[in-house]
Scaffold this active site. Structure first.
Site, short mmCIF file in Angstrom:
data_model
loop_
_atom_site.label_atom_id
_atom_site.label_comp_id
_atom_site.label_asym_id
_atom_site.label_seq_id
_atom_site.Cartn_x
_atom_site.Cartn_y
_atom_site.Cartn_z
N LYS A 61 0.79 -1.24 0.00
CA LYS A 61 0.00 0.00 0.00
C LYS A 61 0.82 1.28 0.00
O LYS A 61 0.31 2.36 0.35
CB LYS A 61 -1.02 0.04 1.17
CG LYS A 61 -1.82 -1.20 1.36
CD LYS A 61 -2.31 -1.82 0.09
CE LYS A 61 -3.41 -1.05 -0.59
NZ LYS A 61 -3.75 -1.69 -1.91
N HIS A 122 6.81 -7.35 -2.32
CA HIS A 122 6.63 -6.69 -1.02
C HIS A 122 7.63 -7.26 -0.01
O HIS A 122 7.53 -6.96 1.19
CB HIS A 122 5.21 -6.91 -0.48
CG HIS A 122 4.15 -6.16 -1.23
ND1 HIS A 122 4.34 -4.89 -1.72
CD2 HIS A 122 2.86 -6.49 -1.53
CE1 HIS A 122 3.22 -4.48 -2.31
NE2 HIS A 122 2.32 -5.44 -2.21
N SER A 152 -4.23 2.86 4.68
CA SER A 152 -4.46 2.25 3.37
C SER A 152 -4.48 0.71 3.48
O SER A 152 -5.32 0.04 2.89
CB SER A 152 -3.38 2.71 2.40
OG SER A 152 -3.61 2.18 1.12
P1 A3P Z 1 -5.12 4.72 -0.52
O1 A3P Z 1 -5.69 3.48 0.09
O2 A3P Z 1 -4.59 5.65 0.53
O3 A3P Z 1 -6.06 5.39 -1.44
P2 A3P Z 1 -0.34 -0.22 -3.66
O4 A3P Z 1 -0.42 -0.06 -5.13
O5 A3P Z 1 1.05 -0.28 -3.12
O6 A3P Z 1 -1.23 -1.33 -3.20
O7 A3P Z 1 -0.88 1.13 -3.01
C1 A3P Z 1 -2.25 1.47 -3.08
C2 A3P Z 1 -2.39 2.89 -2.57
O8 A3P Z 1 -1.85 3.78 -3.55
C3 A3P Z 1 -3.85 3.29 -2.38
O9 A3P Z 1 -3.85 4.30 -1.38
C4 A3P Z 1 -4.16 3.84 -3.76
O10 A3P Z 1 -5.31 4.65 -3.82
C5 A3P Z 1 -2.89 4.64 -4.01
N1 A3P Z 1 -2.69 4.95 -5.43
C6 A3P Z 1 -2.75 4.11 -6.49
N2 A3P Z 1 -2.55 4.78 -7.63
C7 A3P Z 1 -2.35 6.07 -7.29
C8 A3P Z 1 -2.08 7.26 -8.05
N3 A3P Z 1 -2.02 7.24 -9.37
N4 A3P Z 1 -1.93 8.41 -7.36
C9 A3P Z 1 -2.00 8.44 -6.00
N5 A3P Z 1 -2.24 7.35 -5.26
C10 A3P Z 1 -2.42 6.18 -5.89
#
Ligand code: A3P
Length: 309
Positions: A61, A122, A152
Site C-alpha cells: 500500500k 513486497h 491504506s
Molecule cells: P489509498 O488506500 O490511501 O487510497 P499499492 O499499489 O502499493 O497497493 O498502493 C495502493 C495505494 O496507492 C492506495 O492508497 C491507492 O489509492 C494509491 N494509489 C494508487 N494509484 C495512485 C495514483 N495514481 N496516485 C496516487 N495514489 C495512488
C-alpha cells in the site's frame, strides 16, 4: 498477452472458488507471510532474475501500482494503448504471490515472459532472492509515511479476502506497530532498503514526493532507467498516472481481480490516493501513542518521511 490469456487469469481466480479464504500467516525468517507464499518459499528464494529485469519493491500500500504504471509507460514511450495490453499483475508480475490452483503464481507468470521484466515484490530486503543483487538488477523502492500506509493497508485488508481479518482499527494499529501484518514490520521494511540503497544502487522514492510533484519523480525514474523521453510524453505519463486516470483504467484499477478476492464494494483498490488521510482515522490519543512508539522504532535511522504531524 492476448485477451484470452487475460480472461483465463480472471477465470482461474473464479475457478479457485471456495479455496479462496483469508489465509493464515506463516513466518519465514521472522517475517509473517501468507501461507501459500511460505509453503513455496524455496522456489521463491531460488528465483534468478535476468540482469535486465527491474524490481519494484514496496511495503504493501505504499504506491506499488502507481509506480508500476509509471514504469510501464516510460518503457513504452507513453503509449497508453500498449499499457492497456493486460492488467497490472500480468504486465508486471508479483514475484512471491502464490494462491490456490489454478491461479498462476508470480513465478508461473514470470517463467512465461522474456526479460526485461518489471517485477513487483513486497518482500523486505533480506528476503529478496539474492540473484537480484548478484545480477546487479535495478530496483526502485517506494516508501509511504507510516500512518497513511497503515490506513491504506487497513482498508485493503477489509476488501482483500485472502488477507487476515483486520479487526477493529484500534487493534489494527497495535498489530502494525508490532509487525504482525503480512510482510512484517513496516519499520524494518523501510529501513532495510534505506541502508542498502547506495551499495545496491536502489532508487528510493517517497509516495509524498510523488504526490507533491509527480513530474519531478517521473523524471527521476526515467533517468534511473537510462531512458530518454520527450517533455510532451512525460506530461502525458503524468496525466495517465494521475489517481483519477488510474482509477478509471480497468487495466490499472484491479477490476481484473473478481470480488471473492478483491471486494471493491467494501473499499475500492483506488481508494483515496491522498497524503494525510490518517488524520481522518487516528484519534489524537492514538496518534500520540503511535508517534512515541515510532520515535523509538525509528531512532537508529533518519529517513526523511513527511506528513507525520
Ligand atoms: P489509498 O488506500 O490511501 O487510497 P499499492 O499499489 O502499493 O497497493 O498502493 C495502493 C495505494 O496507492 C492506495 O492508497 C491507492 O489509492 C494509491 N494509489 C494508487 N494509484 C495512485 C495514483 N495514481 N496516485 C496516487 N495514489 C495512488
Amino acid at each position: 498477452m492476448s485477451e484470452e490469456e487475460n480472461l483465463s487469469y480472471k477465470e482461474a481466480i473464479e475457478k479457485a472458488g471456495s479455496s479462496i479464504t483469508r489465509f493464515p500467516l506463516i513466518h519465514i525468517r521472522g517475517v509473517p507471510l501468507m501461507c501459500h507464499i511460505a509453503n513455496n518459499w524455496d522456489s521463491i528464494w531460488a528465483f534468478c532474475p535476468d540482469p535486465s529485469d527491474l524490481l519494484i519493491a514496496t511495503y504493501p500500500k505504499a504506491g506499488t501500482t502507481w509506480t508500476q504504471e509509471i514504469v510501464d509507460l516510460l518503457l513504452h514511450n507513453g503509449d497508453a494503448e500498449a499499457c492497456k495490453r493486460a492488467p497490472t499483475p500480468i504486465r508486471s508480475p508479483f514475484l512471491e504471490i502464490c494462491s490456490p490452483p489454478p491461479i498462476p503464481s508470480g513465478l508461473d507468470l514470470l517463467k512465461k515472459m522474456d526479460p526485461p521484466r518489471v517485477i513487483k515484490t513486497h518482500l523486505p530486503f533480506q528476503l529478496v532472492p539474492p540473484g537480484f543483487w548478484e545480477n546487479k538488477c535495478k530496483a526502485i523502492y517506494v516508501a509511504r509515511n507510516a500512518k497513511d500506509n497503515l490506513v491504506s493497508y487497513y482498508y485493503f485488508d477489509l476488501m482483500n479476502k485472502t488477507q487476515p481479518e483486520p479487526g477493529p482499527f484500534d487493534g489494527y494499529i497495535n498489530k502494525f506497530m508490532r509487525g504482525e501484518l503480512s510482510w512484517g514490520p513496516w519499520y524494518d521494511h523501510v529501513k532495510s532498503y534505506w541502508v542498502e540503497k547506495e551499495k545496491r544502487n536502489i532508487l528510493y522514492l517517497f509516495y509524498e514526493d510523488m504526490k507533491e510533484n509527480p513530474r519531478r519523480e517521473v523524471l527521476r525514474i526515467m533517468k534511473y532507467l537510462d531512458l530518454s523521453v520527450s517533455d510532451e510524453v512525460i506530461n502525458q505519463i503524468v496525466e495517465l498516472t494521475s489517481f483519477k486516470s488510474m482509477k478509471e483504467n480497468p487495466m490499472a484499477n484491479y477490476s481484473c481481480i473478481p470480488s471473492p478476492v478483491f471486494d471493491q464494494s467494501v473499499s475500492p483498490f483506488m481508494r483515496k490516493g491522498e497524503v494525510g488521510d490518517w488524520k481522518n482515522h487516528f484519534t489524537p490519543e492514538q496518534a500520540k501513542m503511535f508517534d512515541e512508539d515510532y520515535a523509538e522504532q525509528m531512532k537508529d535511522v533518519n529517513i526523511p518521511f513527511r506528513s507525520l504531524i
